[in-house]
Enzyme design. Structure first.
Site: not given
Length: 393
Positions: A14, A94, A123, A172
């Site tokens: 990504d 994050r 996210d 992923s």
């Protein structure tokens, strides 16, 4: 002046395809990538760095491992951080990653932030709550262009971008010190049984050793400080527990999770150290905190976990909750003995100088408490319920 974009970069599919897209489709002259090391495999950090140097204009790698442990994982342990059974490895990392990206954006004078999050996940919220506080533009090509992973794989091939994902194995993976998440491909079908190949941290419980492993974990003020009597830095201790727990098949989760946007998603996680430490910490709290403290803290922990899951670490309530939690942890000091066996985890003993426990008073062989004193209590216990039953006659 060159139009600069700062991209939060993992080295995966990504974020890699974002680099040419930011130039070709969004008109940026320069794309600066930032990778933040929060305990990913060393080779993964190096691979991201090498790939970024090939396809971006400038790259930064920031070592935030110790900060991740002290400022994010330790507060999570104190709060028994858990969202619907998920130990929140990705979510707790994050905001830290985003804050480090902001520091580089200020240093480089960038006009916009970019990330590779989709419009369906959590996210995007966790990154953007930090990014948007700066007043700069935020660009999310995956979301804005409604892209699929299959399209991204083809785009990467056309732009000579090496990626590990394939149409047959489009997993992923997001990994840091606290957990490893695996999603995508056939894993999106909740009825699909995951192949053993998706797991890297944990041995299949069937293949774990036939002999149990027993370990002692020492806590001070709510955080782990030792393993089997040996003092260890937080990062090293967690890393060691990931190895020990993983070898015993401990720390797998396969769950349907409620995302912030309301979508239900099938998620697979590995988190041996998190499983061990959270259970041990909660057990020690049961020994040293009062019944009233435990009851109230359960609600605080739940609210803390929800804010952390959403990435709202700058919400004032988050700091308020941490203040209460930190006060309770002043007595959460002691040792917990844990037995690991074929994917299972049992607390077999615990000890603390602050234990609210008296062996003498609770023993069936002690007469320190006169049992007759409990009779008066019993007469009043359930009094209103007995009156209610009489009214119904």
């Amino acid at each position: 002046m060159a139009k600069k974009a700062i991209l939060s970069y993992s080295g995966g599919l990504d974020t890699s395809v974002c680099i040419p897209m930011l130039k070709e489709d969004y008109g940026f002259d320069e794309v600066i990538t930032v990778s933040v090391d929060v305990g990913q495999p060393e080779q993964e950090v190096k691979n991201a760095e090498e790939k970024a140097k090939l396809i971006s204009d400038k790259h930064y790698t920031i070592d935030a491992k110790d900060e991740f442990v002290s400022d994010y994982i330790f507060p999570l342990i104190k709060a028994n951080g858990d969202y619907e059974g998920y130990v929140m490895g990705t979510s707790i990392a994050r905001p830290l990653i985003a804050k480090k990206v902001v520091e580089i954006a200020e240093k480089e004078g960038a006009s916009a932030f970019a990330h590779g999050c989709t419009g369906k996940g959590n996210d995007q919220l966790r990154f953007e709550t930090i990014f948007r506080s700066t007043g700069k533009d935020v660009i999310a090509p995956m979301r804005e262009r409604n892209l699929t992973r299959e399209w991204e794989i083809e785009y990467a091939k056309c732009h000579n971008i090496p990626v590990a994902a394939t149409k047959d194995k489009p997993w992923s993976v997001d990994e840091n010190l606290w957990s490893r998440s695996i999603e995508g491909g056939r894993l999106e079908d909740p009825s699909f049984v995951p192949p053993e190949e998706i797991y890297e941290w944990t041995t299949s419980p069937e293949n774990a050793p036939d002999k149990a492993t027993v370990i002692d974990i020492g806590f001070e003020n709510g955080v782990p400080v030792s393993l089997d009597g040996q003092k260890m830095k937080g990062y090293d201790l967690i890393q060691k527990l990931n190895q020990i727990g993983g070898a015993n098949g401990v720390g797998r989760s396969d769950m349907v999770e409620d995302r912030v946007l309301g979508l239900k998603a099938r998620e697979n996680y590995e988190h041996p150290a998190a499983t061990i430490l959270l259970k041990a910490h909660k057990d020690l709290e049961q020994l040293v905190l009062t019944r009233a403290e435990l009851k109230f803290k359960a609600g605080v922990d739940s609210q803390w976990s929800e804010l952390a899951y959403q990435g709202l670490v700058d919400e004032p309530l988050y700091a308020d909750l941490n203040a209460f939690i930190d006060k309770t942890q002043e007595r959460v000091t002691g040792t917990v003995k844990v037995k690991l066996y074929k994917g299972g985890l049992i607390i077999v003993a615990r000890d603390s100088p602050f234990a609210l426990y008296s062996e003498d008073l609770v023993s069936f062989d002690s007469q320190t408490i006169d049992q007759k004193d409990a009779e008066g209590f019993c007469k009043y216990h359930g009094f209103q319920a007995r009156l209610y039953k009489q009214l119904k006659k």
